[in-house]
Design an enzyme around this catalytic site. Structure first.
Site, PDB file in Angstrom:
ATOM      1  N   LYS A  38       0.818  -1.232   0.000  1.00  0.00           N
ATOM      2  CA  LYS A  38       0.000   0.000   0.000  1.00  0.00           C
ATOM      3  C   LYS A  38       0.841   1.266   0.000  1.00  0.00           C
ATOM      4  O   LYS A  38       0.848   2.032   0.970  1.00  0.00           O
ATOM      5  CB  LYS A  38      -0.959   0.008   1.194  1.00  0.00           C
ATOM      6  CG  LYS A  38      -1.877  -1.189   1.245  1.00  0.00           C
ATOM      7  CD  LYS A  38      -2.834  -1.097   2.426  1.00  0.00           C
ATOM      8  CE  LYS A  38      -3.724  -2.303   2.535  1.00  0.00           C
ATOM      9  NZ  LYS A  38      -3.025  -3.557   2.911  1.00  0.00           N
ATOM     10  N   THR A  72     -11.194  -0.709   5.069  1.00  0.00           N
ATOM     11  CA  THR A  72     -12.458  -1.216   5.630  1.00  0.00           C
ATOM     12  C   THR A  72     -12.494  -1.099   7.153  1.00  0.00           C
ATOM     13  O   THR A  72     -13.532  -1.279   7.765  1.00  0.00           O
ATOM     14  CB  THR A  72     -12.699  -2.680   5.225  1.00  0.00           C
ATOM     15  OG1 THR A  72     -11.541  -3.431   5.589  1.00  0.00           O
ATOM     16  CG2 THR A  72     -12.953  -2.822   3.745  1.00  0.00           C
TER      17      THR A  72
HETATM   18  O1  C5P Z   1      -7.049 -14.859   6.929  1.00  0.00           O
HETATM   19  P1  C5P Z   1      -7.946 -13.941   6.149  1.00  0.00           P
HETATM   20  O2  C5P Z   1      -8.689 -14.635   5.044  1.00  0.00           O
HETATM   21  O3  C5P Z   1      -8.850 -13.117   7.033  1.00  0.00           O
HETATM   22  O4  C5P Z   1      -6.927 -12.940   5.442  1.00  0.00           O
HETATM   23  C1  C5P Z   1      -7.365 -11.830   4.718  1.00  0.00           C
HETATM   24  C2  C5P Z   1      -6.204 -11.050   4.186  1.00  0.00           C
HETATM   25  O5  C5P Z   1      -6.723  -9.896   3.532  1.00  0.00           O
HETATM   26  C3  C5P Z   1      -5.224 -10.542   5.251  1.00  0.00           C
HETATM   27  O6  C5P Z   1      -3.915 -10.510   4.662  1.00  0.00           O
HETATM   28  C4  C5P Z   1      -5.712  -9.140   5.528  1.00  0.00           C
HETATM   29  O7  C5P Z   1      -4.687  -8.281   5.943  1.00  0.00           O
HETATM   30  C5  C5P Z   1      -6.222  -8.721   4.149  1.00  0.00           C
HETATM   31  N1  C5P Z   1      -7.228  -7.661   4.185  1.00  0.00           N
HETATM   32  C6  C5P Z   1      -8.425  -7.789   4.856  1.00  0.00           C
HETATM   33  N2  C5P Z   1      -9.328  -6.773   4.879  1.00  0.00           N
HETATM   34  C7  C5P Z   1      -9.061  -5.635   4.235  1.00  0.00           C
HETATM   35  C8  C5P Z   1      -7.880  -5.486   3.528  1.00  0.00           C
HETATM   36  C9  C5P Z   1      -6.974  -6.535   3.519  1.00  0.00           C
HETATM   37  O8  C5P Z   1      -8.690  -8.826   5.449  1.00  0.00           O
HETATM   38  N3  C5P Z   1      -9.954  -4.682   4.220  1.00  0.00           N
END
Ligand code: C5P
Length: 239
Positions: free
Chosen positions: A63, A125
């Site tokens: 980012k 988010t």
């Molecule tokens: O383990 P999980 O499926 O929750 O992982 C989701 C990934 O997406 C993580 O790397 C998290 O940092 C990323 N992410 C998220 N929500 C966001 C942006 C990125 O869960 N809004």
């Protein structure tokens, strides 16, 4: 695009051994591996080359948000590393995103390689309407409107897509058209735990809403058999 190519596996680990072992196990079952701040800052940029050598594509999730010249230079490094996707904050502004897009075009031409897919992060988010007002002093905008405005601005600058919450897919797809890439986290198959994710969507729902890629971590990585979990998700997407 094949169903498996839509899965972006979040490599949220901090050692090269753990990351590489997941890549070896899952390279045939997911499309892209996401290397975020935790892994990148633990083991360094070589991880991108190593994953590429094992046949995996890489999404570098750092980012970027800085002055135009610095972000353009960081983008040049991403192109040289062989990164498949990476992201920047749309809040960095038009000039920053344009400088990046221009630099990537030139550098990829020079390298004779496809351009990395650039993605914009709009409003995180984790930020709610109250914080937008009280901490960022944006008083007259609904988050949903800001997200769509920034997605449009990113697209106008030559950024190829966005990372957004499943709730925002529909509005962004409508505003930015079918070629704009939409990548969404917060994905949970019906059979997996929510963990700390609050507003979740199944892979199938995200696809139906118009997502191109789904970022999935723990439902695959923490499963008894990660390969079986990935296969179940692929089946759901193909149904
Ligand atoms: O383990 P999980 O499926 O929750 O992982 C989701 C990934 O997406 C993580 O790397 C998290 O940092 C990323 N992410 C998220 N929500 C966001 C942006 C990125 O869960 N809004």
């Amino acid at each position: 695009m094949q169903a498996q190519d839509r899965i972006v596996l979040a490599l949220d680990v901090d050692s090269k051994e753990k990351a590489i072992s997941l890549v070896r196990e899952l390279a045939g079952y997911v499309g892209v591996f996401k290397v975020g701040m935790q892994l990148y800052n633990s083991v360094g940029p070589d991880i991108v080359r190593e994953i590429n050598e094992l046949g995996g594509k890489v999404f570098v999730d750092l980012k970027f948000h800085d002055i135009p010249n610095t972000v353009a230079a960081a983008g040049r490094v991403m192109a040289r590393l062989g990164c498949h996707m990476f992201n920047v904050h749309a809040a960095g502004g038009r000039e920053m995103m344009q400088a990046l897009a221009d630099e990537l075009k030139q550098e990829s031409k020079r390298l004779e390689r496809p351009e990395p897919i650039t993605l914009a992060v709009t409003v995180l988010t984790s930020i709610n309407q109250e914080q937008l007002k009280q901490e960022m002093y944006v008083k007259d905008m609904q988050i949903e409107d800001l997200v769509v405005r920034w997605a449009i601005m990113a697209q106008e600058c030559g950024i190829k897509g966005v990372v957004c919450s499943p709730q925002e897919i529909g509005a962004i797809r409508q505003a930015c058209g079918p070629d704009f890439k939409i990548v969404t986290p917060g994905i949970r198959p019906a059979w997996s735990e929510a963990n700390d994710q609050k507003r979740i969507t199944t892979p199938r729902q995200a696809l139906d809403m118009g997502a191109d890629y789904m970022v999935i971590g723990r439902p695959i990585v923490k499963a008894g058999s990660p390969v079986e979990a990935a296969l179940k998700i692929i089946n759901e997407l193909e149904e």
